[in-house]
Motif scaffolding. Structure first.
Motif, PDB file in Angstrom:
ATOM      1  N   ARG A  56       0.648  -1.240  -0.108  1.00  0.00           N
ATOM      2  CA  ARG A  56      -0.062  -0.125   0.179  1.00  0.00           C
ATOM      3  C   ARG A  56       0.902   1.246   0.042  1.00  0.00           C
ATOM      4  O   ARG A  56       1.927   1.594   0.817  1.00  0.00           O
ATOM      5  CB  ARG A  56      -1.061  -0.069   1.314  1.00  0.00           C
ATOM      6  N   PHE A  57       0.721   1.994  -0.940  1.00  0.00           N
ATOM      7  CA  PHE A  57       1.399   3.417  -1.052  1.00  0.00           C
ATOM      8  C   PHE A  57       1.026   4.461  -0.161  1.00  0.00           C
ATOM      9  O   PHE A  57      -0.241   4.470   0.004  1.00  0.00           O
ATOM     10  CB  PHE A  57       1.309   3.925  -2.289  1.00  0.00           C
ATOM     11  N   LYS A  58       1.792   5.127   0.392  1.00  0.00           N
ATOM     12  CA  LYS A  58       1.269   6.380   1.153  1.00  0.00           C
ATOM     13  C   LYS A  58       1.060   7.605   0.049  1.00  0.00           C
ATOM     14  O   LYS A  58       1.794   7.336  -1.158  1.00  0.00           O
ATOM     15  CB  LYS A  58       2.599   6.973   2.086  1.00  0.00           C
ATOM     16  N   LEU A  59       0.218   8.531   0.351  1.00  0.00           N
ATOM     17  CA  LEU A  59       0.146   9.460  -0.721  1.00  0.00           C
ATOM     18  C   LEU A  59       1.414  10.206  -1.047  1.00  0.00           C
ATOM     19  O   LEU A  59       1.590  10.382  -2.101  1.00  0.00           O
ATOM     20  CB  LEU A  59      -0.816  10.344  -0.083  1.00  0.00           C
ATOM     21  N   LEU A  62       3.485   8.403  -3.465  1.00  0.00           N
ATOM     22  CA  LEU A  62       2.850   8.400  -4.881  1.00  0.00           C
ATOM     23  C   LEU A  62       3.088   9.553  -5.432  1.00  0.00           C
ATOM     24  O   LEU A  62       3.596   9.743  -6.813  1.00  0.00           O
ATOM     25  CB  LEU A  62       1.047   8.143  -4.692  1.00  0.00           C
TER      26      LEU A  62
END
Lengths: 82, 219
Positions: A56-59, A62
């Motif tokens: 899961r990427f953090k904002l 990204l």
């Protein structure tokens, strides 16, 4: 996971989402170089990458990504952190 | 302009901005694309927009810093978003916006979008680099007729020129059935640069109309 394996998986995701393979996965590749990589495709591509690698990427992660090299690097780091 | 004052939006304006964005997205119809494309209620979309604005990402339509607002007696009555495309960040606004939506919206909504994305593909408009993008023009219905939208857009242009004197173009997107908005933009000096039409049979299930105009001012 080796970068080449990561690139192969990302390549397959791009082909599935964009429905063409008119691109080369090199480090300098960006969304604007690839036909059909618009805002809709981008959301779907990122979601598929997260699903495929179970990450899961953090904002801010990204938004820091500027090209394919950055993306592959980040995916590798996140896999290692699991 | 009586006691109307223009100022930059702040984090405290997030609720108003969310409502303004929803009203502008609907384009005088009852179709909220952020609701239809993602299978969410309007209430859910309202909260998600607030979350996105709260992230304080600059350079796209979901940036608090993109908005100028009009205040009358401490009540907000109008808002217009604007940013210079790709000026600071290496990422175009479409990537910043996608990252915000992808990060904030439920995964099930992204999957719903995935199943329907091809319906609206033809009507996606590319934003030109180093142009001023005007987006989400909203004026409360009780305050129309005071040229508030015009004043906000002109203020955006003035602000953009002072930070980026080389600015050559201003762009805005509008659905072609939104005659009031088109007339407003023409009064300010915009002309139609391109028309994007979708013939997909299901387009009206998702968007306010099947045709969008790219309007421009050349400075």
């Amino acid at each position: 996971m080796e970068k080449n394996e990561i690139k192969d998986r990302i390549r397959n995701i791009l082909i599935a989402v964009l429905k063409h393979d008119n691109f080369v996965i090199d480090d300098s590749l960006t969304a604007k170089d690839v036909e059909g990589w618009d805002s809709l495709s981008h959301m779907i591509i990122i979601t598929e990458i997260e699903k495929s690698f179970e990450i899961r990427f953090k904002l801010k992660e990204l938004n820091k990504m500027n090209n394919m090299g950055d993306l592959v690097e980040l995916v590798q780091t996140k896999i290692e952190q699991k | 302009m009586s006691n109307y004052t223009i100022r930059k939006a702040t984090l405290e304006d997030i609720s108003f901005l969310s409502d303004a964005i929803i009203a502008a997205e609907k384009s005088n119809t009852d179709k909220l694309s952020l609701s239809t494309l993602f299978n969410l209620s309007e209430l859910e979309v309202q909260e998600l927009i607030k979350s996105m604005l709260d992230e304080e990402i600059d350079g796209c339509e979901f940036s608090v810093n993109s908005f100028l607002v009009v205040e009358l007696d401490r009540t907000l009555v109008a808002a217009v978003g604007g940013w210079i495309e790709n000026l600071v960040d290496k990422n175009p606004s479409k990537i910043l916006k996608s990252n915000l939506i992808g990060f904030t919206f439920p995964k099930s909504s992204i999957e719903y979008l995935q199943a329907n994305a091809e319906v609206i593909k033809e009507i996606q408009i590319e934003r030109e680099i180093f142009t001023l993008q005007i987006e989400y023009v909203f004026v409360d219905e009780n305050h129309r007729g005071n040229k508030l939208a015009e004043k906000l857009i002109k203020q955006h242009i003035q602000n953009a020129l002072s930070t980026f004197p080389e600015l050559k173009k201003v762009q805005v997107h509008v659905f072609s059935n939104n005659q009031a908005a088109i007339k407003l933009y023409e009064r300010i000096g915009f002309h139609v640069a391109k028309t994007y039409t979708s013939n997909h049979p299901r387009i009206l299930n998702f968007l306010p109309f099947n045709e969008k105009l790219l309007m421009e001012i050349n400075i």
